[in-house]
Design an enzyme around this catalytic site. Structure first.
Site, PDB file in Angstrom:
ATOM      1  N   ASP A  40      47.052  55.246  21.967  1.00 46.92           N
ATOM      2  CA  ASP A  40      46.617  56.572  22.400  1.00 46.92           C
ATOM      3  C   ASP A  40      47.344  57.579  21.526  1.00 46.92           C
ATOM      4  O   ASP A  40      48.074  57.213  20.606  1.00 46.92           O
ATOM      5  CB  ASP A  40      46.905  56.786  23.893  1.00 46.92           C
ATOM      6  CG  ASP A  40      48.373  56.564  24.249  1.00 46.92           C
ATOM      7  OD1 ASP A  40      49.213  56.494  23.320  1.00 46.92           O
ATOM      8  OD2 ASP A  40      48.698  56.460  25.442  1.00 46.92           O
ATOM      9  N   TYR A  55      44.947  47.821  28.957  1.00 43.06           N
ATOM     10  CA  TYR A  55      45.661  49.091  28.802  1.00 43.06           C
ATOM     11  C   TYR A  55      45.185  50.107  29.838  1.00 43.06           C
ATOM     12  O   TYR A  55      43.986  50.381  29.937  1.00 43.06           O
ATOM     13  CB  TYR A  55      45.447  49.626  27.389  1.00 43.06           C
ATOM     14  CG  TYR A  55      46.347  50.791  27.040  1.00 43.06           C
ATOM     15  CD1 TYR A  55      47.725  50.638  27.066  1.00 43.06           C
ATOM     16  CD2 TYR A  55      45.820  52.030  26.704  1.00 43.06           C
ATOM     17  CE1 TYR A  55      48.563  51.687  26.758  1.00 43.06           C
ATOM     18  CE2 TYR A  55      46.654  53.096  26.385  1.00 43.06           C
ATOM     19  CZ  TYR A  55      48.017  52.922  26.408  1.00 43.06           C
ATOM     20  OH  TYR A  55      48.843  53.970  26.111  1.00 43.06           O
ATOM     21  N   ASP A  57      51.393  51.787  21.664  1.00 41.67           N
ATOM     22  CA  ASP A  57      50.214  51.952  22.515  1.00 41.67           C
ATOM     23  C   ASP A  57      49.138  52.742  21.773  1.00 41.67           C
ATOM     24  O   ASP A  57      49.445  53.690  21.028  1.00 41.67           O
ATOM     25  CB  ASP A  57      50.587  52.687  23.807  1.00 41.67           C
ATOM     26  CG  ASP A  57      51.416  51.805  24.736  1.00 41.67           C
ATOM     27  OD1 ASP A  57      51.536  50.601  24.444  1.00 41.67           O
ATOM     28  OD2 ASP A  57      51.944  52.327  25.735  1.00 41.67           O
ATOM     29  N   GLU A 104      56.050  49.246  21.575  1.00 44.20           N
ATOM     30  CA  GLU A 104      56.507  50.416  22.334  1.00 44.20           C
ATOM     31  C   GLU A 104      57.516  50.046  23.415  1.00 44.20           C
ATOM     32  O   GLU A 104      58.309  50.879  23.832  1.00 44.20           O
ATOM     33  CB  GLU A 104      55.318  51.144  22.973  1.00 44.20           C
ATOM     34  CG  GLU A 104      55.681  52.494  23.558  1.00 44.20           C
ATOM     35  CD  GLU A 104      54.502  53.438  23.671  1.00 44.20           C
ATOM     36  OE1 GLU A 104      54.484  54.215  24.637  1.00 44.20           O
ATOM     37  OE2 GLU A 104      53.619  53.414  22.815  1.00 44.20           O
TER      38      GLU A 104
END
Length: 862
Positions: free
Chosen positions: A116, A328, A114, A10
């Protein structure tokens, strides 16, 4: 030939960390839109050639097609049924092209975005750019990780899974809902209220399904404060002297709201004068160690204890994560997974000078099993990953890192234990008491001292013992209203009511501050402005649902169902949009209710601002309103003309635009290097030439400027062939840094200069000249405009004291030797370079052609 594996992270820093771990540091790197790291290795048991690169956040953003961009021509109601398009978030970075090129010849794609929902959505953006969605035998894998440590990266590499389409669709649903609902209400409100009132002091009167309920919490507390009616109360406090201690006793009644009755009790106590100890109790109590640290709790502590707003706190946390110092930072979980390596994490920070001894003691004596918290099924709680010092991180990042470490150590420490002693007294039939605390086990408060129980020692008492009262006081006070919400309290309310996510909560709070709806005051308390209060009260008297958390909480629940695969993405979007479309229609019909509140609070345009320039239609003076968004208002025509924002506007020598008869203005950007340029208010808002944005690459313009954006057609973009202020007349040569044109700054004397009408390139001309002007002649070598320089007699570089010189800034040796470039790489004669008129700038772009525009200084930022 070994198969090729493309890996995409990312952020560039994460790509570097992944490549460094997997290659053992043996890799080659080359530049692209983002860096590409290449090395050979083993992938799923076979030899492979690796390429590791990254995106820079979302590759695409959603918006309406060009046909719906015009605020005036498009009815906001039509936006609910309008199509949406995905376009590159950062076109100048060319991320999509970069991914497509790097994917050529690769048979495997590993996604390191990431972990999520947003990251899952970016996964599918990357898949689209690389073309791996085609069923041609190519395989796509998803790496799940919580930190960029070697251990986590290797573990993720050995446990690759498939990307989750449902979570990506949940983000698509939220983006479409927020776009259509937010833009529809925002365009209508902004056009309506900025068109009527002059001192709103906000460029855009925005609405957001999350933003507005967030503002609602702040205004609700404000209304509680201003409607609060204080009441007087009285408290009775006897004092005693006992074994060297003076003790102030608390009344069991706490307080009374009648002074006469309080005085009666005081007299009874004075008459008796002797207290009797009627009960002594000791109780062993404990203060629980914290559970694991999640995002919301981190943001709350950052605001209340560290003094960081949520937006800054998340920026610092993300930087610490990408640098490998913490795990994270976006997680809802407070429970550690059963497989969590506590001992390994402790060892990673046991050499830290701040808490190394404490960590070593935990390792030697044994740490306590953490409390069971909430397992949201996403990432583990936020923990430190490696040791750092303040010199390594800087002041702000260190404070946040320090708290993450202390919190983690606190979760592995024993509970704090203390003894609570309560002594109860009786006098004249009234009961009083005093309480003391004695800490027996410090526990986790040794590393988190701000949570320690305050110790209070009491002397020894005996039940039945009688003690003389030394004096009796009556304290008078008033009931107090609640204080304004702190950011920390607001975050708690948002979490409790399902407003936003751990990732978006800081954005919503930042938005209501930037829109001038609330102001952050001492103690990071959020005080609503008159505009914020008027908006929420307006929603309350038209459609309260618009500012209540219930409706957003329902939307978030539906989106969660999409993420879990329990609801259809299209059905959820269609249902929510349909509901909001009805609400929008009703809101438009009832806008007079909100307008009545605005009318009572704000000044109409006709009473705002100062007279500045003449309208080209009625020849009456228009008022200049300097509060955001800056604009001109003609009271006779009842027309509004937006002007560039964040600068100063003056009348330009009473000169007239030859196209529409409006008086010209001169706009100056702040700072010593700020541009100055003339503009016609009418042309700026309604560009008279079609295809301006195509010809000049300017921001999109339509028949009306977007309120608050101020992206129209100033004179330096005007292709009028004869007007002395147009780009045709004032343009000198092509910009060496971009596709723009270097234009003479008409009011820069005595520090004469050229500036680019697209980027922030500046070229300083001979300083101190009496006059510099363009001519109608062109250079035969490069087609640049010939300029005329009238030098100062005392400083002229010409022979025999001559002052007048005519030449090309690129080809004339004298002039070229006297110019200085700022914010640019090159300024030299280039054969065939055009003046930048229309499409005539195709003649070479110079060495700096790939330089990205600085959005803060370019035309797009006005």
């Amino acid at each position: 030939m070994a198969p090729k594996v493309l890996m995409v992270a990312e952020k560039p820093s994460i790509a570097l960390s992944i490549a460094s771990v997997l290659s053992g540091g043996q890799m080659s790197s080359r530049r692209g839109s983002t860096e590409v790291h290449e090395f050979d290795g083993i992938f799923l048991g076979f030899s492979a050639q690796y390429k590791v690169t990254s995106v820079i956040g979302h590759v695409f953003s959603v918006d309406f097609p060009a046909a719906y961009q015009n605020w005036t021509a498009t009815d906001p109601l039509d936006l609910f049924d309008a199509p949406i398009v995905k376009s590159e978030s950062n076109p100048k970075a060319h991320i999509c092209r970069h991914l497509s090129q790097e994917a050529r010849g690769c048979g495997h794609l590993v996604l390191w975005l990431d972990c999520d929902r947003e990251g899952e959505n970016i996964c599918f953006e990357v898949i689209e750019c690389t073309g791996f969605h085609a069923k041609d035998g190519k395989r796509v894998y998803r790496a799940r990780f919580s930190s960029v440590t070697e251990k986590d990266i290797l573990k993720a590499m050995n446990n690759l899974v498939e990307p989750n389409k449902n979570e990506a669709l949940a983000v698509d649903a939220r983006q479409e809902i927020d776009l259509k609902v937010g833009v529809s209400f925002t365009r209508f409100q902004t056009s309506y209220f900025n068109g009527k009132y002059g001192n709103l002091d906000s460029r855009v009167i925005s609405y957001g399904p999350c933003q507005t309920p967030t503002l609602g919490f702040c205004v609700q507390r404000h209304l509680q404060i201003i409607t609060f009616k204080p009441e007087k109360f009285w408290k009775l406090h006897p004092y005693i002297l006992h074994k060297g201690y003076e003790l102030k006793l608390e009344w069991n009644r706490n307080r009374l709201f009648d002074s006469d009755v309080t005085e009666m009790f005081r007299n009874l106590i004075k008459e008796d004068g002797i207290l009797k100890v009627i009960a002594i109790s000791e109780k062993q109590e404990s203060k629980s160690r914290p559970a694991g640290l999640n995002t919301v709790n981190l943001l709350k502590v950052a605001s209340s204890a560290l003094g960081f707003g949520p937006q800054l706190a998340m920026q610092l946390a993300e930087r610490l994560y990408t640098q490998g110092f913490i795990s994270y930072p976006r997680t809802e979980s407070t429970a550690y997974p059963s497989s969590f390596d506590f001992r390994g994490t402790l060892r990673a920070i046991d050499n830290n000078p701040e808490w190394g001894e404490y960590v070593q003691k935990l390792l030697a004596d044994g740490y306590v099993k953490p409390r069971s918290g909430n397992d949201a099924g996403d990432h583990p709680p936020i923990t430190p990953m490696r040791s750092a010092t303040q010199d390594m991180l800087g002041h702000d990042a260190w404070k946040l890192y320090q708290y993450v470490c202390q919190h983690f150590l606190g979760t592995l420490s024993p509970d704090s234990k203390y003894t609570r002693v309560k002594i109860e007294f009786s006098v004249a039939g009234e009961l009083f008491h005093c309480i003391g605390h004695r800490v027996t086990v410090k526990g986790f408060t040794s590393i988190m001292p701000w949570l320690a129980v305050s110790e209070k020692s009491l002397p020894q008492f005996t039940e039945g013992e009688k003690i003389e009262i030394s004096r009796t006081e009556v304290d008078e006070g008033n009931t107090q209203p609640p204080d304004y919400l702190t950011e920390s309290e607001l975050i708690s309310l948002m979490e409790k009511n399902g407003i936003g996510t751990d990732a978006s909560i800081p954005v919503h709070i930042n938005n209501i501050c930037e829109r001038n709806y609330v102001q952050v005051q001492a103690g990071r308390r959020l005080v609503p402005t008159a505009l914020g209060v008027s908006l929420v009260r307006g929603y309350q008297c038209t459609d309260p649902d618009l500012c209540l958390p219930d409706i957003r909480s329902f939307i978030e629940h539906q989106i969660t169902l999409v993420a879990k695969g329990q609801a259809d993405h299209s059905s959820v979007v269609e249902h929510v949009i349909k509901q909001f479309k009805r609400k929008f229609s009703y809101f438009v019909k009832q806008i007079e209710n909100m307008d009545a509140l605005f009318e009572a609070e704000f000044s109409p345009l006709s009473d705002s601002g100062r007279l500045l320039s003449k309208c080209g239609k009625c020849l009456r003076y228009m008022r200049y309103i300097s509060t955001q968004p800056s604009r001109l208002y003609c009271g006779t025509c009842e027309e509004i003309y937006y002007v560039p924002q964040k600068g100063t506007i003056k009348l330009y020598k009473e000169l007239i635009c030859p196209l529409d008869n409006f008086e010209l203005l001169i706009f100056s950007m702040p700072g010593p290097e700020g541009k100055s340029f003339p503009l016609c208010p009418y042309c700026y808002n309604s560009p008279p030439f079609e295809g301006i944005e195509t010809l000049f690459g300017a921001a999109k313009t339509g028949s009306a400027v977007k309120p608050g954006k101020g992206a129209g057609m100033p004179c330096f973009l005007c292709p009028h062939p004869t007007c002395q202020h147009s780009m045709i007349s004032q343009g000198v040569c092509a910009c060496p840094e971009c596709n723009g044109t270097l234009v003479l700054d008409p009011v820069s004397a005595p520090k004469w200069r050229l500036y680019c009408n697209m980027c922030n390139c500046l070229v300083f001309l001979p300083e101190g000249a009496h006059r510099i002007s363009t001519t109608r002649d062109h250079c035969p070598e490069c087609d640049s405009t010939i300029i005329e320089v009238d030098f100062n007699k005392k400083t002229t570089p010409l022979k025999d004291g001559a002052t007048l010189h005519v030449g090309c800034v690129l080809c004339d040796e004298l002039l070229h030797s006297l110019v200085v470039m700022k914010h640019g790489k090159s300024f030299f004669r280039h054969r065939g370079r055009g003046r930048g008129r229309g499409r005539g700038r195709r003649g070479g772009r110079g060495r700096g052609s790939r330089k990205q525009e600085d959005p803060k200084m370019s035309f797009h930022g006005f």
